[in-house]
Write a protein that holds these residues in place. Sequence first.
Motif, PDB file in Angstrom:
ATOM      1  N   VAL A 175      15.685  -5.957  -5.114  1.00 53.29           N
ATOM      2  CA  VAL A 175      14.974  -6.366  -3.901  1.00 53.29           C
ATOM      3  C   VAL A 175      13.481  -6.518  -4.175  1.00 53.29           C
ATOM      4  N   ALA A 176      12.950  -5.683  -5.066  1.00 58.26           N
ATOM      5  CA  ALA A 176      11.507  -5.677  -5.325  1.00 58.26           C
ATOM      6  C   ALA A 176      11.045  -6.813  -6.226  1.00 58.26           C
ATOM      7  N   ILE A 177      11.955  -7.527  -6.869  1.00 61.86           N
ATOM      8  CA  ILE A 177      11.551  -8.586  -7.802  1.00 61.86           C
ATOM      9  C   ILE A 177      10.588  -9.592  -7.168  1.00 61.86           C
ATOM     10  N   PRO A 178      10.846 -10.067  -5.940  1.00 59.09           N
ATOM     11  CA  PRO A 178       9.909 -11.031  -5.342  1.00 59.09           C
ATOM     12  C   PRO A 178       8.502 -10.480  -5.109  1.00 59.09           C
ATOM     13  N   THR A 179       8.330  -9.140  -5.180  1.00 55.97           N
ATOM     14  CA  THR A 179       6.997  -8.575  -4.952  1.00 55.97           C
ATOM     15  C   THR A 179       6.116  -8.644  -6.196  1.00 55.97           C
ATOM     16  N   LEU A 180       6.697  -8.983  -7.352  1.00 58.54           N
ATOM     17  CA  LEU A 180       5.921  -8.978  -8.594  1.00 58.54           C
ATOM     18  C   LEU A 180       4.685  -9.880  -8.538  1.00 58.54           C
ATOM     19  N   PRO A 181       4.770 -11.093  -7.963  1.00 63.07           N
ATOM     20  CA  PRO A 181       3.554 -11.918  -7.896  1.00 63.07           C
ATOM     21  C   PRO A 181       2.675 -11.615  -6.684  1.00 63.07           C
ATOM     22  N   LEU A 182       3.106 -10.679  -5.837  1.00 61.42           N
ATOM     23  CA  LEU A 182       2.377 -10.368  -4.611  1.00 61.42           C
ATOM     24  C   LEU A 182       1.441  -9.181  -4.826  1.00 61.42           C
ATOM     25  N   PRO A 183       0.540  -8.896  -3.886  1.00 63.19           N
ATOM     26  CA  PRO A 183      -0.313  -7.708  -3.992  1.00 63.19           C
ATOM     27  C   PRO A 183       0.519  -6.430  -4.125  1.00 63.19           C
ATOM     28  N   PRO A 184       0.005  -5.403  -4.821  1.00 69.95           N
ATOM     29  CA  PRO A 184       0.774  -4.185  -5.111  1.00 69.95           C
ATOM     30  C   PRO A 184       1.355  -3.478  -3.891  1.00 69.95           C
ATOM     31  N   ARG A 185       0.707  -3.580  -2.749  1.00 67.77           N
ATOM     32  CA  ARG A 185       1.197  -2.866  -1.567  1.00 67.77           C
ATOM     33  C   ARG A 185       2.579  -3.353  -1.118  1.00 67.77           C
ATOM     34  N   PHE A 186       2.919  -4.595  -1.453  1.00 64.31           N
ATOM     35  CA  PHE A 186       4.247  -5.097  -1.096  1.00 64.31           C
ATOM     36  C   PHE A 186       5.320  -4.325  -1.863  1.00 64.31           C
ATOM     37  N   PHE A 187       5.071  -4.103  -3.156  1.00 66.69           N
ATOM     38  CA  PHE A 187       6.028  -3.307  -3.922  1.00 66.69           C
ATOM     39  C   PHE A 187       6.096  -1.875  -3.406  1.00 66.69           C
ATOM     40  N   MET A 188       4.939  -1.312  -3.054  1.00 70.59           N
ATOM     41  CA  MET A 188       4.935   0.070  -2.578  1.00 70.59           C
ATOM     42  C   MET A 188       5.753   0.227  -1.310  1.00 70.59           C
ATOM     43  N   SER A 189       5.780  -0.787  -0.466  1.00 74.75           N
ATOM     44  CA  SER A 189       6.615  -0.743   0.738  1.00 74.75           C
ATOM     45  C   SER A 189       8.095  -0.644   0.361  1.00 74.75           C
ATOM     46  N   VAL A 190       8.491  -1.378  -0.674  1.00 75.48           N
ATOM     47  CA  VAL A 190       9.879  -1.311  -1.141  1.00 75.48           C
ATOM     48  C   VAL A 190      10.178   0.065  -1.733  1.00 75.48           C
ATOM     49  N   ALA A 191       9.227   0.613  -2.493  1.00 78.15           N
ATOM     50  CA  ALA A 191       9.415   1.936  -3.092  1.00 78.15           C
ATOM     51  C   ALA A 191       9.611   3.006  -2.018  1.00 78.15           C
ATOM     52  N   LYS A 192       8.859   2.894  -0.935  1.00 79.56           N
ATOM     53  CA  LYS A 192       9.016   3.860   0.161  1.00 79.56           C
ATOM     54  C   LYS A 192      10.389   3.723   0.817  1.00 79.56           C
ATOM     55  N   MET A 193      10.878   2.498   0.950  1.00 76.85           N
ATOM     56  CA  MET A 193      12.210   2.296   1.521  1.00 76.85           C
ATOM     57  C   MET A 193      13.286   2.863   0.611  1.00 76.85           C
ATOM     58  N   GLY A 234       9.167  -0.320 -15.652  1.00 80.64           N
ATOM     59  CA  GLY A 234       7.821  -0.278 -16.207  1.00 80.64           C
ATOM     60  C   GLY A 234       6.912  -1.328 -15.611  1.00 80.64           C
ATOM     61  N   TRP A 235       7.490  -2.498 -15.340  1.00 84.70           N
ATOM     62  CA  TRP A 235       6.688  -3.565 -14.721  1.00 84.70           C
ATOM     63  C   TRP A 235       6.178  -3.130 -13.353  1.00 84.70           C
ATOM     64  N   TYR A 236       7.042  -2.447 -12.611  1.00 90.51           N
ATOM     65  CA  TYR A 236       6.645  -2.001 -11.273  1.00 90.51           C
ATOM     66  C   TYR A 236       5.568  -0.925 -11.350  1.00 90.51           C
ATOM     67  N   LEU A 237       5.658  -0.042 -12.351  1.00 88.48           N
ATOM     68  CA  LEU A 237       4.627   0.974 -12.524  1.00 88.48           C
ATOM     69  C   LEU A 237       3.263   0.326 -12.771  1.00 88.48           C
ATOM     70  N   ALA A 267      10.758  11.386  -2.538  1.00 90.53           N
ATOM     71  CA  ALA A 267      10.744  11.765  -1.123  1.00 90.53           C
ATOM     72  C   ALA A 267       9.338  11.823  -0.539  1.00 90.53           C
ATOM     73  N   LEU A 268       8.342  12.125  -1.364  1.00 85.25           N
ATOM     74  CA  LEU A 268       6.980  12.280  -0.851  1.00 85.25           C
ATOM     75  C   LEU A 268       6.266  10.949  -0.630  1.00 85.25           C
ATOM     76  N   LEU A 269       6.793   9.867  -1.170  1.00 88.42           N
ATOM     77  CA  LEU A 269       6.120   8.574  -1.070  1.00 88.42           C
ATOM     78  C   LEU A 269       5.847   8.160   0.370  1.00 88.42           C
ATOM     79  N   GLN A 270       6.807   8.415   1.250  1.00 83.31           N
ATOM     80  CA  GLN A 270       6.747   7.900   2.617  1.00 83.31           C
ATOM     81  C   GLN A 270       5.585   8.463   3.437  1.00 83.31           C
ATOM     82  N   PHE A 271       4.984   9.562   3.007  1.00 89.35           N
ATOM     83  CA  PHE A 271       3.966  10.235   3.818  1.00 89.35           C
ATOM     84  C   PHE A 271       2.544   9.764   3.528  1.00 89.35           C
ATOM     85  N   PHE A 272       2.392   8.855   2.576  1.00 86.59           N
ATOM     86  CA  PHE A 272       1.041   8.472   2.160  1.00 86.59           C
ATOM     87  C   PHE A 272       0.887   6.957   2.158  1.00 86.59           C
ATOM     88  N   ASP A 273      -0.299   6.530   2.511  1.00 89.17           N
ATOM     89  CA  ASP A 273      -0.581   5.109   2.683  1.00 89.17           C
ATOM     90  C   ASP A 273      -0.532   4.347   1.361  1.00 89.17           C
TER      91      ASP A 273
END
Length: 255
Positions: free
Chosen positions: A23-41, A108-111, A85-91
């Motif tokens: 699901v996160a693949i399309p976020t690779l060319p987008l700003p990092p916060r888009f991927f972080m939203s997927v990580a929180k989900m 690694g790419w996502y990191l 589990a802690l990801l969801q609590f921080f902006d």
Amino acid sequence: MIFLRSLIYQVLFYALLVFWILVAIPTLPLPPRFFMSVAKMWGTSSIWLMRVVCNTKFEIRGRERIPDGPLIVASKHQSMWETFALLQFFDWPLFIYKKELGRIPFFGWYLIKSKMIEVDRKGGVRALMDMSKRAAVAIQGGRQLIIFPEGTRRPVGAPPDYKSGVAQIYAMSNEPCLPVALNSGLFWPRRTFLRYPGTIVVEFLPPLPAGMDRKEFLPLLAERIEEATDRLVAEGRAEQAEIFGRVPDVAVKER
């Protein structure tokens, strides 16, 4: 039944991880916060899955103590559970990761994409100082560093082993530190795939203000986290005793 539920969860957990990676693949060319939203989900869905399959619930305490803005989040580390589990609590959360993980395709790419801080553990003192500087700059830029001050997962009840790295980053960033206590190791023990029913409790403790002396900061941080963790572990053991009529064997071995 615990064995079967744990096995089912293990399979579904990694299937869910693969799903969110795709699901996160399309976020690779987008700003990092888009991927972080997927990580929180991914984190919240994994918590939900554990409740449905293993009957392991989740309780959060002290959420109102989380300050806005730049922050060091210093958490007790007993399980893999708190890493997601802690990801969801921080902006805009931030982790420090081993350099080798950055070579794993997609993961690694996502990191790298989310601008996490890599560290070369073979690089000695110079590499650790460089990591601390980069982490401090990222925190000052508005991120929340989630760090495990003991460096690795510790068995439930093991003597504390706090490293000086968190104090170094605290001093260099000059930002507050939020201590976090938990009892996740009772329900997701390290080095086993067994998952136990009950309630994982995470408690955000009163923040330590910026500017404390390093020699005072680390002992106080350890004291607050350990005292609260001991209390939460005692609550968890009492709940397990009610469920099973005794504390499960794996949890006893973790003492």
